[in-house]
Motif scaffolding. Sequence first.
Motif, mmCIF file in Angstrom:
data_model
loop_
_atom_site.group_PDB
_atom_site.id
_atom_site.type_symbol
_atom_site.label_atom_id
_atom_site.label_comp_id
_atom_site.label_asym_id
_atom_site.label_seq_id
_atom_site.Cartn_x
_atom_site.Cartn_y
_atom_site.Cartn_z
ATOM 1 N N LYS A 44 31.288 -46.590 49.211
ATOM 2 C CA LYS A 44 31.335 -45.183 48.801
ATOM 3 C C LYS A 44 32.449 -44.972 47.774
ATOM 4 O O LYS A 44 33.338 -44.129 47.929
ATOM 5 N N SER A 45 32.370 -45.786 46.728
ATOM 6 C CA SER A 45 33.409 -45.732 45.699
ATOM 7 C C SER A 45 32.810 -46.003 44.321
ATOM 8 O O SER A 45 31.712 -46.528 44.187
ATOM 9 N N TYR A 46 33.596 -45.625 43.310
ATOM 10 C CA TYR A 46 33.249 -45.921 41.922
ATOM 11 C C TYR A 46 34.067 -47.123 41.475
ATOM 12 O O TYR A 46 35.230 -47.269 41.830
ATOM 13 N N LYS A 47 33.445 -47.959 40.676
ATOM 14 C CA LYS A 47 34.115 -49.147 40.130
ATOM 15 C C LYS A 47 34.088 -49.037 38.610
ATOM 16 O O LYS A 47 33.021 -48.923 38.003
ATOM 17 N N ILE A 48 35.271 -49.073 38.002
ATOM 18 C CA ILE A 48 35.378 -49.068 36.539
ATOM 19 C C ILE A 48 35.891 -50.429 36.107
ATOM 20 O O ILE A 48 36.921 -50.896 36.597
ATOM 21 N N THR A 49 35.190 -51.046 35.181
ATOM 22 C CA THR A 49 35.604 -52.315 34.597
ATOM 23 C C THR A 49 35.971 -52.058 33.143
ATOM 24 O O THR A 49 35.162 -51.536 32.375
ATOM 25 N N SER A 87 32.662 -50.140 31.797
ATOM 26 C CA SER A 87 31.435 -49.862 32.533
ATOM 27 C C SER A 87 31.821 -49.233 33.856
ATOM 28 O O SER A 87 32.924 -49.451 34.367
ATOM 29 N N ILE A 88 30.920 -48.440 34.381
ATOM 30 C CA ILE A 88 31.173 -47.773 35.654
ATOM 31 C C ILE A 88 29.911 -47.825 36.507
ATOM 32 O O ILE A 88 28.797 -47.700 35.984
ATOM 33 N N ASN A 121 41.018 -55.410 28.688
ATOM 34 C CA ASN A 121 42.036 -56.136 29.459
ATOM 35 C C ASN A 121 41.493 -56.738 30.756
ATOM 36 O O ASN A 121 42.254 -57.301 31.538
ATOM 37 N N GLU A 122 40.184 -56.582 30.982
ATOM 38 C CA GLU A 122 39.491 -57.137 32.146
ATOM 39 C C GLU A 122 40.002 -56.571 33.473
ATOM 40 O O GLU A 122 39.821 -57.181 34.525
ATOM 41 N N ASN A 123 40.633 -55.396 33.443
ATOM 42 C CA ASN A 123 41.068 -54.732 34.672
ATOM 43 C C ASN A 123 39.882 -54.067 35.351
ATOM 44 O O ASN A 123 38.938 -53.630 34.690
ATOM 45 N N ILE A 124 39.976 -53.973 36.667
ATOM 46 C CA ILE A 124 38.968 -53.285 37.472
ATOM 47 C C ILE A 124 39.693 -52.282 38.359
ATOM 48 O O ILE A 124 40.710 -52.610 38.973
#
Length: 84
Positions: free
Chosen positions: A42-47, A34-35, A51-54
């Motif tokens: 002011k950033s994008y977060k990818i989950t 998910s993003i 592997n549950e990494n972010i």
Amino acid sequence: MISEDIKTLLETLKEYRHSEITHSVFQNGRMILSICYLEQDKSYKITYFENENIEFFKDKEVELVTLSIHNAIRNNEKKTYQLN
């Protein structure tokens, strides 16, 4: 998903930053990532769900975010192909 589609998605998330939209990517009925756009940072977060990494990317790093999403999709396709 091709790179131009991913870039358009990222632009849309940033444009509607006040709405707190999260976009989920599914393959073979499973959510692989998910993003969302974080207005405060002011950033994008990818989950990544496998592997549950972010990962966090500054909003100026659109090319890096695009590459990361593209690679996650390709890697998942390879794993799916190997299982079959």
